[in-house]
Write a protein that holds these residues in place. Structure first.
Motif, PDB file in Angstrom:
ATOM      1  N   ILE A   1       1.020  -1.506  -0.131  1.00 17.54           N
ATOM      2  CA  ILE A   1      -0.010   0.262  -0.230  1.00 17.54           C
ATOM      3  C   ILE A   1       1.109   1.100   0.171  1.00 17.54           C
ATOM      4  CG2 ILE A   1      -2.037   1.506   1.251  1.00 17.54           C
ATOM      5  CD1 ILE A   1      -2.953  -1.659  -0.023  1.00 17.54           C
ATOM      6  N   GLY A   2       2.208   1.332   1.132  1.00 20.79           N
ATOM      7  CA  GLY A   2       2.905   2.363   0.980  1.00 20.79           C
ATOM      8  C   GLY A   2       3.234   2.825  -0.265  1.00 20.79           C
ATOM      9  N   LEU A   3       3.607   1.612  -1.362  1.00 23.53           N
ATOM     10  CA  LEU A   3       3.920   2.019  -2.702  1.00 23.53           C
ATOM     11  C   LEU A   3       3.391   2.381  -3.714  1.00 23.53           C
ATOM     12  CD1 LEU A   3       6.466  -1.165  -3.375  1.00 23.53           C
ATOM     13  CD2 LEU A   3       7.586   0.487  -3.027  1.00 23.53           C
TER      14      LEU A   3
ATOM     15  N   LEU B 133     -11.418  -4.026  -0.517  1.00 21.84           N
ATOM     16  CA  LEU B 133     -11.241  -2.620   0.622  1.00 21.84           C
ATOM     17  C   LEU B 133     -10.887  -1.465  -0.167  1.00 21.84           C
ATOM     18  CD1 LEU B 133      -9.825  -4.283   3.730  1.00 21.84           C
ATOM     19  CD2 LEU B 133     -11.910  -3.802   3.000  1.00 21.84           C
ATOM     20  N   LEU B 134      -9.876  -1.533  -1.278  1.00 25.20           N
ATOM     21  CA  LEU B 134     -10.369  -0.171  -1.396  1.00 25.20           C
ATOM     22  C   LEU B 134     -11.217   0.278  -2.321  1.00 25.20           C
ATOM     23  CD1 LEU B 134      -6.238  -0.473  -2.570  1.00 25.20           C
ATOM     24  CD2 LEU B 134      -7.266   1.092  -1.411  1.00 25.20           C
ATOM     25  N   MET B 135     -11.160  -0.279  -3.085  1.00 25.89           N
ATOM     26  CA  MET B 135     -12.979  -0.308  -4.064  1.00 25.89           C
ATOM     27  C   MET B 135     -14.084   0.369  -3.390  1.00 25.89           C
ATOM     28  SD  MET B 135     -11.604   0.448  -6.894  1.00 25.89           S
ATOM     29  CE  MET B 135     -13.554   0.099  -7.634  1.00 25.89           C
TER      30      MET B 135
ATOM     31  N   SER C 235      -9.804   3.314 -10.276  1.00 23.42           N
ATOM     32  CA  SER C 235      -9.231   1.800 -10.716  1.00 23.42           C
ATOM     33  C   SER C 235      -8.378   2.362 -10.903  1.00 23.42           C
ATOM     34  CB  SER C 235      -9.885   2.380 -12.189  1.00 23.42           C
ATOM     35  OG  SER C 235     -11.212   2.327 -11.767  1.00 23.42           O
ATOM     36  N   GLN C 236      -7.217   3.090 -11.285  1.00 25.68           N
ATOM     37  CA  GLN C 236      -5.447   3.083 -11.547  1.00 25.68           C
ATOM     38  C   GLN C 236      -4.934   3.031 -10.669  1.00 25.68           C
ATOM     39  OE1 GLN C 236      -4.316   3.579 -14.681  1.00 25.68           O
ATOM     40  NE2 GLN C 236      -2.247   3.681 -14.047  1.00 25.68           N
ATOM     41  N   PHE C 237      -5.414   4.067  -9.494  1.00 22.83           N
ATOM     42  CA  PHE C 237      -4.675   3.490  -8.180  1.00 22.83           C
ATOM     43  C   PHE C 237      -4.851   1.465  -7.720  1.00 22.83           C
ATOM     44  CE2 PHE C 237      -4.796   2.818  -3.836  1.00 22.83           C
ATOM     45  CZ  PHE C 237      -3.691   3.615  -3.488  1.00 22.83           C
ATOM     46  N   VAL C 238      -6.317   1.287  -8.102  1.00 17.02           N
ATOM     47  CA  VAL C 238      -6.092  -0.320  -8.127  1.00 17.02           C
ATOM     48  C   VAL C 238      -5.136  -0.821  -8.161  1.00 17.02           C
ATOM     49  CG1 VAL C 238      -7.664  -2.077  -7.992  1.00 17.02           C
ATOM     50  CG2 VAL C 238      -8.251   0.199  -6.429  1.00 17.02           C
TER      51      VAL C 238
ATOM     52  N   PHE D  54      -4.902 -12.195  -0.421  1.00 16.40           N
ATOM     53  CA  PHE D  54      -4.908 -11.031   0.588  1.00 16.40           C
ATOM     54  C   PHE D  54      -4.725  -9.682  -1.199  1.00 16.40           C
ATOM     55  CE2 PHE D  54      -1.655 -11.910   3.931  1.00 16.40           C
ATOM     56  CZ  PHE D  54      -2.713 -12.792   4.557  1.00 16.40           C
ATOM     57  N   TYR D  55      -4.355  -9.867  -1.952  1.00 21.04           N
ATOM     58  CA  TYR D  55      -3.976  -9.283  -2.993  1.00 21.04           C
ATOM     59  C   TYR D  55      -5.589  -8.771  -3.414  1.00 21.04           C
ATOM     60  CZ  TYR D  55       0.730  -8.771  -4.124  1.00 21.04           C
ATOM     61  OH  TYR D  55       1.945  -8.115  -4.010  1.00 21.04           O
TER      62      TYR D  55
END
Length: 226
Positions: free
Chosen positions: A29-31, A208-210, A157-160, A201-202
Motif C-alpha cells: 500500500i505504501g508503494l 477494500l480499496l474499492m 481504478s488506476q490506483f487499484v 490478500f491482493y
C-alpha cells in the motif's frame, strides 16, 4: 508423468509467517500510495505542458505518454534499476519502485486528468468570472469539483491497478507482498500455500480499496438528489 500426487497441504508455514505478510501488505500500500501521488503530480504537470502553446513541450508530453503506455512496466523498472546506474544515477529498490510506479501511472494520469479538465465547458468558466469570482474561486468552485467528479472513477481504478502492479517490484527485491512471499516460499517450498494466500490478500486489498473509494465518491462527488 503426473504431478506430485502425494503433496499434502500445510498452511502452518503461512500462519507462522502471517505477521511478515501483513507488514508486507502495508509495504505494498505504501508503494502504491507513493507511486500514485507522484503519478498525480506528473499528470497535472503533464496536462499543463500538453495544453501549452510551446510545441516542443506538447510533443515531449505526447512522446512520453506513448512511450510509457506502449512498453512493459517490467522493462521500465529494470531500466531505472539497472541502466541508470551506468550514467551515475543509482537508487535503492524501494525508491526505484516508487519512481517507476509514478512514471507509469503518470502517463495514464495525464490522459485521465486532461479528459476531466476538458469536460468543463469554457462557458461555465466565463460565467463564473462574469459573476465576479476570482480565478482561484472559479478553479475551486467551477473547475475542480466537477473535474474531480468526472475523473474520480478512472483515478481510483488506476490506483487499484497500480496497487496490483507493485507485485512486479519483486523483480528488484523491493519491499512488498510478492517479494516477501517469494522469500517465504524459497525457505519453505510451500508454493501453493504461500501464493494461494497472497492471491487472497491482493483480492481483499483491492476489494477494500474499492469500497473506500466508493464511500468517498458517494460522500463528496455524488450529485445531490433533487
Amino acid at each position: 508423468m503426473g504431478g506430485n500426487v502425494g503433496y499434502q497441504l500445510d498452511f502452518s508455514v503461512v500462519w507462522d509467517a502471517l505477521p511478515s505478510l501483513l507488514w508486507a501488505c502495508l509495504g505494498t500500500i505504501g508503494l502504491a500510495v507513493s507511486g500514485m501521488l507522484l503519478a498525480i503530480v506528473i499528470g497535472v504537470g503533464g496536462v499543463m505542458l500538453r495544453d501549452s502553446r510551446f510545441k516542443p513541450a506538447r510533443w515531449a508530453v505526447m512522446a512520453f505518454v506513448e512511450l510509457i503506455r506502449n512498453t512493459p512496466f517490467l522493462v521500465q523498472i529494470f531500466f531505472i534499476f539497472f541502466a541508470l546506474p551506468l550514467i551515475g544515477l543509482r537508487l535503492d529498490p524501494t525508491p526505484t519502485a516508487i519512481l517507476a510506479l509514478g512514471i507509469n501511472g503518470g502517463a495514464y494520469a495525464i490522459e485521465i486528468i486532461r479528459g476531466g479538465v476538458q469536460s468543463i465547458g469554457k462557458g461555465q468558466i466565463e460565467a463564473g468570472l462574469a459573476l465576479g469570482l476570482h480565478k482561484a474561486q472559479v478553479f475551486r468552485l467551477i473547475v475542480l469539483k466537477p473535474a474531480l467528479r468526472a475523473i474520480f472513477p478512472s483515478l481510483t481504478s488506476q490506483f487499484v491497478l497500480l496497487t496490483l502492479t507493485t507485485s512486479v517490484a519483486s523483480a528488484i527485491s523491493a519491499y512488498e507482498l510478492t517479494s516477501v512471499a517469494q522469500q517465504i516460499e524459497s525457505n519453505t517450498f510451500r508454493s501453493f500455500e504461500v501464493y494461494g494466500t497472497i492471491t487472497v490478500f491482493y483480492l481483499v486489498m483491492s476489494w477494500l480499496l474499492m469500497r473506500v473509494f466508493d464511500q468517498i465518491s458517494r460522500r463528496y462527488f455524488s450529485y445531490p438528489v433533487k
